[in-house]
Write a protein that holds these residues in place. Sequence first.
Motif, mmCIF file in Angstrom:
data_model
loop_
_atom_site.group_PDB
_atom_site.id
_atom_site.type_symbol
_atom_site.label_atom_id
_atom_site.label_comp_id
_atom_site.label_asym_id
_atom_site.label_seq_id
_atom_site.Cartn_x
_atom_site.Cartn_y
_atom_site.Cartn_z
ATOM 1 N N VAL A 14 -27.354 23.460 28.263
ATOM 2 C CA VAL A 14 -26.138 23.480 27.455
ATOM 3 C C VAL A 14 -25.948 22.129 26.771
ATOM 4 N N ASP A 15 -25.189 22.135 25.693
ATOM 5 C CA ASP A 15 -24.956 20.907 24.937
ATOM 6 C C ASP A 15 -24.143 19.881 25.716
ATOM 7 N N LEU A 90 -12.709 20.064 23.349
ATOM 8 C CA LEU A 90 -13.748 20.739 24.134
ATOM 9 C C LEU A 90 -13.237 22.036 24.744
ATOM 10 N N TYR A 94 -15.431 25.130 23.437
ATOM 11 C CA TYR A 94 -16.476 25.539 24.365
ATOM 12 C C TYR A 94 -15.883 26.368 25.497
ATOM 13 N N THR A 95 -16.706 27.235 26.044
ATOM 14 C CA THR A 95 -16.340 27.952 27.251
ATOM 15 C C THR A 95 -16.841 27.143 28.436
ATOM 16 N N ARG A 125 -8.783 29.562 24.923
ATOM 17 C CA ARG A 125 -10.130 30.062 25.212
ATOM 18 C C ARG A 125 -10.239 30.389 26.698
ATOM 19 N N HIS A 127 -12.007 30.536 30.242
ATOM 20 C CA HIS A 127 -12.976 29.745 30.987
ATOM 21 C C HIS A 127 -13.262 30.447 32.304
#
Length: 175
Positions: A14-15, A90, A94-95, A125, A127
């Motif tokens: 992952v990033d 973030l 992102y998840t 989002r 998570h």
Amino acid sequence: MPGDVHRALVALDVDVLLTTNYDLYELAQPGRQAYTWRQSDKALGDIDDGSAVLFKIHGSAEDDESVVMTRDEYDKGAANASARDTMRCLLQAYTFLLVGYGINDPLDLDLVFGLNKAAFGSATRRHYALMPKSAPPNERARWDRDMNIQAIPYDDHGDLPAILRELAKTSRSLP
């Protein structure tokens, strides 16, 4: 030495890897730049450029001024606008998959997730958190209700490397 869970986390490819462990070096593999909360703006810049980042939100043992363990240190970190903005960005971009984190410190990530849910409401989002099946059901419900974190139950801590490896295989097969 890196453990099996650490190697499985790195294998997710992952990033962004985020850790609350200030002494965790195992995730800083070649090509992944490590940043503390004090360098949040630089971390976000590298993330935006597509670079792999290890974001150490409780600081690093290599930088005494960045370590977060006391109430005053939490307050100092929380007062840092760049760190707050980076986490907000973030959490919406992102998840997150929480591994080995209990969301039981009122000054820590639970505060950040809770503030994010309060700020974005139904647009927050979703998570996820790997959580032992033995965890109380009311905790799973609280995470979902207050922080929009869905618990993914597992039987035994020894299962985590296999779970993460399976997730890595699955994520590589997605378009």
